[in-house]
Write a protein that holds these residues in place. Structure first.
Motif, mmCIF file in Angstrom:
data_model
loop_
_atom_site.group_PDB
_atom_site.id
_atom_site.type_symbol
_atom_site.label_atom_id
_atom_site.label_comp_id
_atom_site.label_asym_id
_atom_site.label_seq_id
_atom_site.Cartn_x
_atom_site.Cartn_y
_atom_site.Cartn_z
ATOM 1 N N LEU A 67 15.805 12.636 8.685
ATOM 2 C CA LEU A 67 14.533 11.701 8.338
ATOM 3 C C LEU A 67 14.760 10.332 8.419
ATOM 4 O O LEU A 67 13.767 9.643 8.803
ATOM 5 C CB LEU A 67 14.245 12.165 6.882
ATOM 6 C CG LEU A 67 13.567 13.582 6.639
ATOM 7 C CD1 LEU A 67 13.328 13.830 5.152
ATOM 8 C CD2 LEU A 67 12.290 13.866 7.401
ATOM 9 N N HIS A 68 15.645 9.682 8.104
ATOM 10 C CA HIS A 68 15.845 8.350 8.592
ATOM 11 C C HIS A 68 15.927 8.090 9.878
ATOM 12 O O HIS A 68 15.153 7.249 10.291
ATOM 13 C CB HIS A 68 17.399 8.039 7.959
ATOM 14 C CG HIS A 68 17.826 6.759 8.411
ATOM 15 N ND1 HIS A 68 18.058 5.843 7.307
ATOM 16 C CD2 HIS A 68 18.262 5.958 9.400
ATOM 17 C CE1 HIS A 68 18.492 4.486 7.775
ATOM 18 N NE2 HIS A 68 18.466 4.819 9.068
ATOM 19 N N GLU A 69 16.603 8.898 10.759
ATOM 20 C CA GLU A 69 16.524 8.564 12.201
ATOM 21 C C GLU A 69 15.098 8.976 12.703
ATOM 22 O O GLU A 69 14.612 8.124 13.772
ATOM 23 C CB GLU A 69 17.479 9.432 12.960
ATOM 24 C CG GLU A 69 18.996 9.219 12.464
ATOM 25 C CD GLU A 69 19.464 7.618 12.756
ATOM 26 O OE1 GLU A 69 18.929 6.815 13.378
ATOM 27 O OE2 GLU A 69 20.463 7.167 11.831
ATOM 28 N N SER A 71 12.351 8.489 11.372
ATOM 29 C CA SER A 71 11.203 7.132 11.101
ATOM 30 C C SER A 71 11.526 6.229 12.225
ATOM 31 O O SER A 71 10.841 5.789 12.537
ATOM 32 C CB SER A 71 11.767 6.730 9.723
ATOM 33 O OG SER A 71 12.099 7.469 8.896
ATOM 34 N N HIS A 72 12.905 5.984 12.604
ATOM 35 C CA HIS A 72 13.339 4.895 13.414
ATOM 36 C C HIS A 72 12.474 5.422 15.030
ATOM 37 O O HIS A 72 11.797 4.556 15.707
ATOM 38 C CB HIS A 72 14.664 4.820 13.970
ATOM 39 C CG HIS A 72 15.643 4.410 12.837
ATOM 40 N ND1 HIS A 72 15.365 2.858 12.492
ATOM 41 C CD2 HIS A 72 16.798 4.546 12.367
ATOM 42 C CE1 HIS A 72 16.311 2.486 11.510
ATOM 43 N NE2 HIS A 72 16.966 3.589 11.706
ATOM 44 N N ALA A 73 12.537 6.965 15.189
ATOM 45 C CA ALA A 73 12.247 7.390 16.413
ATOM 46 C C ALA A 73 10.727 7.276 16.340
ATOM 47 O O ALA A 73 9.961 7.040 17.450
ATOM 48 C CB ALA A 73 12.629 8.586 16.576
ATOM 49 N N LEU A 166 24.238 -1.999 13.296
ATOM 50 C CA LEU A 166 23.507 -1.142 12.115
ATOM 51 C C LEU A 166 22.181 -1.772 12.007
ATOM 52 O O LEU A 166 21.732 -2.952 12.325
ATOM 53 C CB LEU A 166 24.293 -1.760 10.926
ATOM 54 C CG LEU A 166 25.852 -1.242 10.836
ATOM 55 C CD1 LEU A 166 26.549 -1.533 9.479
ATOM 56 C CD2 LEU A 166 25.827 0.437 10.908
ATOM 57 N N ASP A 167 21.201 -1.248 11.086
ATOM 58 C CA ASP A 167 19.835 -1.417 10.855
ATOM 59 C C ASP A 167 19.807 -2.861 10.371
ATOM 60 O O ASP A 167 19.002 -3.498 11.038
ATOM 61 C CB ASP A 167 19.198 -0.292 9.858
ATOM 62 C CG ASP A 167 19.142 0.944 10.309
ATOM 63 O OD1 ASP A 167 19.192 1.026 11.770
ATOM 64 O OD2 ASP A 167 19.001 1.959 9.790
ATOM 65 N N GLY A 168 20.744 -3.091 9.542
ATOM 66 C CA GLY A 168 20.607 -4.604 8.980
ATOM 67 C C GLY A 168 20.746 -5.701 10.102
ATOM 68 O O GLY A 168 20.249 -6.771 10.050
HETATM 69 ZN ZN LIG Z 1 19.118 3.571 10.638
#
Ligand SMILES: [Zn+2]
Length: 379
Positions: A67-69, A71-73, A166-168
């Protein structure tokens, strides 16, 4: 980036796959939950229940990674970026983007979408855990909910470390990019932080290994993640430079226009002796007069038994022109490079119908790149 992967499901048109290394992590997480974490947190649990909770906990955790990935996609798609798919591997998940975000705002939104999803999952699990503990719900539900808010919280915090890729790090890069309007500088700064963070993790891993009582698995794990991050940070910066240098340039600019060609009528023995051993290329275009018929590579030669090399002609083992071995002259050099890395070839034929215009070699692309870097540094 990944070799053989297993296709799992398709979500919103994105293919979710798993690298073989991912199954090791699934097993490790399930085992740690079932044999270590749950029995310690809830001593009254019997073993089958603990294992059931371990399996469900691991599945839900990997669902939250997806689900995390996702959302990015989905956010990337909103900005018109192409996504190759979502891949789970030993260090988590990755939404593989083929394009760089067009603007700082797009990069910010795509990068922040994942952690926001992790926070949402953590909050929902926290509420289930808090309400469930008060209302004395079954231990199985409460225990799994606790692990979920905890793991997703850690996942979010780790991802928000400002270390590219990383996302940050992406969030920070987008802010720096917006601030100075210079993507190259922003990437250089954030990938330097990424490298440093990787080195710090490696050092921490070594400490865990050598300081008594010594944590072998924990130490190796941290060390490996550190190596991976450091490598990824370096590669992302180099890739950006490469993209900058090659994008918008057509392959026609880099091709060698008068390549060595092989006539179709010669024998395979002659091909090996007079071409492969002489020029040290793995692939040669095959022609009939001026007409391009295809190509022949060491792979096709290897498929023919040695005692037949004198009798068989090159014409019999021609590989037809395809997007795997040839490009048209207008192709973007960056695209050609991506194709080479996908298929593992270092030479492509540049063709126009059945006419061979030239050969594009990886070596020449890289030489151009290093010259351009050298001159840009001087400037
Ligand atoms: Zn991420």
């Amino acid at each position: 980036m990944f070799g053989n992967r297993f296709k799992l499901i398709k979500l919103f048109g994105f293919q979710v796959s798993a690298d073989p290394s991912w199954f090791i992590v699934v097993a490790l997480v399930t085992w740690s939950l079932a044999e270590r974490y749950f029995p310690q947190a809830y001593p009254q649990l019997d073993r089958p229940t603990a294992w059931g909770m371990g399996v469900v906990g691991a599945l839900l955790f990997f669902l939250s990674l997806v689900l995390h990935e996702l959302s990015h996609a989905l956010m990337a798609r909103r900005y018109g970026l192409r996504i190759r798919g979502i891949t789970l591997f030993i260090f988590g998940g990755v939404a593989e983007m083929t394009d760089e975000p067009p603007t700082a705002q797009a990069e910010f939104m795509v990068a922040i979408a994942g952690p926001i999803m992790s926070v949402l999952i953590a909050v929902v699990s926290f509420v289930v855990w808090a309400v469930g503990s008060q209302a004395a719900w079954p231990v199985a539900v409460v225990g799994v909910a606790q692990v979920m808010w905890w793991l997703n919280g850690v996942l979010m915090l780790l991802n928000l470390v400002p270390a590219f890729p990383l996302d940050g790090g992406r969030v920070l890069r987008s802010i720096l990019w917006y601030w100075k309007g210079n993507l190259r500088w922003a990437t250089r700064v954030t990938s330097a932080i990424g490298s440093a963070f990787g080195v710090a993790l490696i050092a921490l891993g070594v400490l865990l290994l050598i300081v008594p009582p010594g944590d072998l698995i924990g130490g190796l794990w941290l060390g490996l993640i550190g190596l991976f991050l450091r490598n990824a940070a370096r590669m992302s910066y180099q890739q950006l430079l490469l993209r900058r240098a090659l994008e918008g340039e057509s392959v026609a600019r880099f091709m060698k226009t008068d390549p060595v060609v092989v006539p179709r009528a010669i024998s395979i023995a002659e091909l090996v002796e007079n071409f492969i051993y002489k020029y040290h290329f793995k692939m040669f275009p095959v022609v009939d007069g001026d007409r391009l018929l295809g190509c022949v590579s060491t792979r096709e030669v290897k498929a023919i038994p040695r005692e037949e090399w004198d009798r068989q002609t090159v014409g019999a083992i021609i590989e037809k022109c395809s997007p795997e071995n040839s490009v048209d002259p207008g192709t973007d050099a960056m695209q050609a490079l991506a194709m080479m890395s996908r298929t593992g070839t270092s030479r492509l034929m540049v063709v126009d119908g059945d006419r061979l215009l030239g050969i594009l070699a990886l070596k020449d692309l890289l030489k151009f790149f290093s010259l351009k870097m050298e001159l840009e540094e001087a400037a």
